[in-house]
Design an enzyme around this catalytic site. Structure first.
Site, PDB file in Angstrom:
ATOM      1  N   ARG A  76      70.488  41.224  48.363  1.00 36.67           N
ATOM      2  CA  ARG A  76      71.262  39.992  48.272  1.00 36.67           C
ATOM      3  C   ARG A  76      70.632  39.221  49.435  1.00 36.67           C
ATOM      4  O   ARG A  76      69.675  39.511  50.214  1.00 36.67           O
ATOM      5  CB  ARG A  76      72.542  40.205  48.931  1.00 36.67           C
ATOM      6  N   SER A  77      70.877  37.837  49.511  1.00 36.53           N
ATOM      7  CA  SER A  77      70.208  36.832  50.208  1.00 36.53           C
ATOM      8  C   SER A  77      70.566  37.242  51.647  1.00 36.53           C
ATOM      9  O   SER A  77      69.489  37.038  52.775  1.00 36.53           O
ATOM     10  CB  SER A  77      70.590  35.623  50.202  1.00 36.53           C
ATOM     11  N   ASP A  92      64.356  32.229  39.539  1.00 38.96           N
ATOM     12  CA  ASP A  92      65.893  32.597  39.236  1.00 38.96           C
ATOM     13  C   ASP A  92      66.718  31.251  39.512  1.00 38.96           C
ATOM     14  O   ASP A  92      66.387  30.612  40.713  1.00 38.96           O
ATOM     15  CB  ASP A  92      66.307  33.443  40.342  1.00 38.96           C
ATOM     16  N   LYS A 141      73.522  45.069  41.490  1.00 42.12           N
ATOM     17  CA  LYS A 141      73.733  45.207  42.866  1.00 42.12           C
ATOM     18  C   LYS A 141      74.789  45.971  43.059  1.00 42.12           C
ATOM     19  O   LYS A 141      75.882  45.500  42.679  1.00 42.12           O
ATOM     20  CB  LYS A 141      73.814  43.584  43.311  1.00 42.12           C
ATOM     21  N   LYS A 158      63.991  43.683  43.005  1.00 41.17           N
ATOM     22  CA  LYS A 158      63.665  42.102  43.626  1.00 41.17           C
ATOM     23  C   LYS A 158      64.333  42.493  45.068  1.00 41.17           C
ATOM     24  O   LYS A 158      65.508  42.809  45.455  1.00 41.17           O
ATOM     25  CB  LYS A 158      64.928  41.347  42.877  1.00 41.17           C
ATOM     26  N   GLU A 202      65.765  34.246  52.328  1.00 44.74           N
ATOM     27  CA  GLU A 202      65.050  35.388  51.747  1.00 44.74           C
ATOM     28  C   GLU A 202      63.604  35.422  52.434  1.00 44.74           C
ATOM     29  O   GLU A 202      62.607  36.203  51.470  1.00 44.74           O
ATOM     30  CB  GLU A 202      65.078  35.698  50.431  1.00 44.74           C
ATOM     31  N   GLU A 258      65.914  34.135  35.199  1.00 47.47           N
ATOM     32  CA  GLU A 258      67.346  34.801  35.682  1.00 47.47           C
ATOM     33  C   GLU A 258      68.186  33.628  35.799  1.00 47.47           C
ATOM     34  O   GLU A 258      67.944  32.317  36.243  1.00 47.47           O
ATOM     35  CB  GLU A 258      67.210  35.739  37.195  1.00 47.47           C
TER      36      GLU A 258
HETATM   37  P1  PGA Z   1      72.765  35.952  46.620  1.00 52.47           P
HETATM   38  O1  PGA Z   1      71.646  35.650  45.641  1.00 52.47           O
HETATM   39  O2  PGA Z   1      72.604  37.320  47.057  1.00 52.47           O
HETATM   40  O3  PGA Z   1      72.742  35.022  47.547  1.00 52.47           O
HETATM   41  O4  PGA Z   1      73.851  36.103  45.727  1.00 52.47           O
HETATM   42  C1  PGA Z   1      70.769  36.350  45.046  1.00 52.47           C
HETATM   43  C2  PGA Z   1      70.622  35.870  43.569  1.00 52.47           C
HETATM   44  O5  PGA Z   1      71.275  35.229  43.039  1.00 52.47           O
HETATM   45  O6  PGA Z   1      69.739  36.890  42.835  1.00 52.47           O
HETATM   46 ZN    ZN Z   2      70.541  35.758  40.928  1.00 48.13          ZN
END
Ligand code: PGA
Ligand code: ZN
Length: 418
Positions: free
Chosen positions: A363-364, A237, A334, A385, A201, A282
């Site tokens: 998302r990541s 988080d 999301k 976010k 990210e 989080e």
């Molecule tokens: P992810 O992580 O998009 O890899 O699930 C983001 C998060 O946990 O907030």
């Molecule tokens: Zn998260």
């Protein structure tokens, strides 16, 4: 009533270089394109909709061609509720287990974009719940760790910053960028092995424990406040599913070299909230532990966002359960976790009616798509976010700047699009 004339689906690559789904929806006079984001292995919530068909992305594309497209062609693109319920029916499971949440949410959002474009409206206005719009504060990922990084990075996934008191969205975005830059400089001094590495990210990755990372974030925020007068909230988080060992029933902090029981985890996170005056926490516990969330929320819910991401997984039923148990005062949404725009809105409304603040999130693994910026403005969400740097993160933040311009110009009667 702009009818859907064609749907195209293809493979493209996301910010991590992983194959993802891109969908085009074409209507009379309208066009919507969405490429799906994707969570990391080890950080995607275990209760969210799976991304694709169990047979993979190619199978999902085949399902779009053979099952979804024939049912949606000719339907009015403005009938989002009907389109989303058809996607649900075609899937036939409770959580998009057959066609995948990325499959359904890409189509769902591309339909909304196409409808807005056919009506010559910006998406945030098309999605708006009333005539008011607000700009979310960007929650920026500054120092990364956990499943989004490699090597001896901190155990927790994200060390976050949000500006408090920035005068407008542009100042908020610019200030987060300034903090990110200064944290990079501070890391160069603190960690001699630091070579400017960043995670998925675009958060900095360095050889630090979580407490060391928080110390740096805290110091830099104080300095930037002295310089600019803008205050900050610091957040975490923990993405605690990844720390949790279900066999030993302990949270394992590999970088720190110790484990914590649920009780010790409550104590540890409480001490961090106190010491750094944390504004946002989080997923401090694994995604079956509604009760530890509730303990933390009872203790700190008045002064800190106790936020559920993997715990609620944007899912209406899990959100209702969490509300009943008072597990969180905030949650992440999301769209691809729940599978449709309508499902995302349903979850949002449940949260809002119960005083739970809703934060929309990237998302990541990300793409150029900026729908979440429009959702944040149209639904008047307090935070977004998105990360701080990287084209795919700035796509959302820059879109907020464009929306701001569009809205100001429209208010003055100067902007033709509105
Ligand atoms: P992810 O992580 O998009 O890899 O699930 C983001 C998060 O946990 O907030
Ligand atoms: Zn998260």
């Amino acid at each position: 009533m702009p009818a859907i004339k064609n749907i195209l689906a293809r493979k493209v690559f996301d910010s991590r270089g992983v194959e993802t789904l891109e969908v085009d929806v074409i209507t009379e006079n309208g066009f919507g394109r969405v490429a799906a984001p994707f969570g990391a292995a080890g950080s995607r919530g275990k209760f969210e909709a799976p991304a694709y068909s169990p047979e993979g992305l190619s199978k999902s594309i085949e399902i779009i061609e053979t099952e979804i497209k024939p049912k949606l062609l000719g339907l009015p693109s403005t009938d989002q509720g009907r389109i989303d319920s058809i996607l649900r029916e075609i899937d036939g499971t409770n959580n998009f287990e057959r066609i995948g949440g990325n499959t359904s949410s890409s189509i769902s959002l591309a339909v909304a974009k196409a409808a807005a474009s056919a009506l010559k409206m910006p998406l945030y206005k098309y999605l708006a719940l009333n005539n008011d719009f607000t700009y979310p504060y960007p929650l920026g990922n500054m120092i990364g760790g956990g499943a989004h990084s490699m090597g001896s990075a901190p155990d927790m996934q994200e060390h976050l910053v949000v500006t408090i008191g920035a005068r407008n969205i542009e100042e908020a975005v610019a200030t987060n960028i300034k903090v990110h830059e200064k944290i990079g400089k501070a890391l160069e001094v603190k960690d001699l092995s630091f070579a400017g590495g960043m995670d998925d990210e675009r958060a900095w990755v360095a050889n630090l424990t979580d407490v060391e990372a928080l110390d740096i974030v805290y110091d830099v925020c104080q300095k930037v406040t002295e310089e600019t007068g803008i205050g900050f909230g610091i957040g975490l988080d923990l993405a605690a599913d990844r720390l949790w060992n279900s066999k030993t029933k302990e949270y394992e902090y590999q970088r720190e070299g110790r484990s914590r029981t649920a009780q010790e985890q409550i104590g540890f996170v409480s001490s961090l909230i106190e010491k750094y005056n944390l504004f946002y926490v989080e997923d401090a516990f694994h995604s079956d532990d509604y009760l530890s969330f509730a303990v933390l929320n009872k203790k700190y819910g008045k002064r800190c966002f106790i936020c559920a991401d993997d715990l609620f997984a944007s899912n209406p039923e899990r959100t209702k359960r969490g509300i009943k148990l008072n597990s969180a005062n905030a949650m992440i949404i999301k769209p691809n976790q729940v599978g449709t725009l309508t499902g995302t809105l349903e979850t949002f409304k449940i949260a809002q009616e119960n005083g739970v603040k809703v934060i929309v999130s990237h998302r990541s693994g990300e793409t150029y798509d900026s729908s979440i910026a429009h959702i944040a403005v149209g639904w008047q969400l307090p935070m977004i976010k998105t990360g701080v740097l990287g084209g795919e993160r700035l796509a959302k933040l820059n879109e907020l700047l464009r929306i701001h311009e569009d809205y100001r110009m429209a208010a003055l009667g100067l902007y033709p699009r509105s």
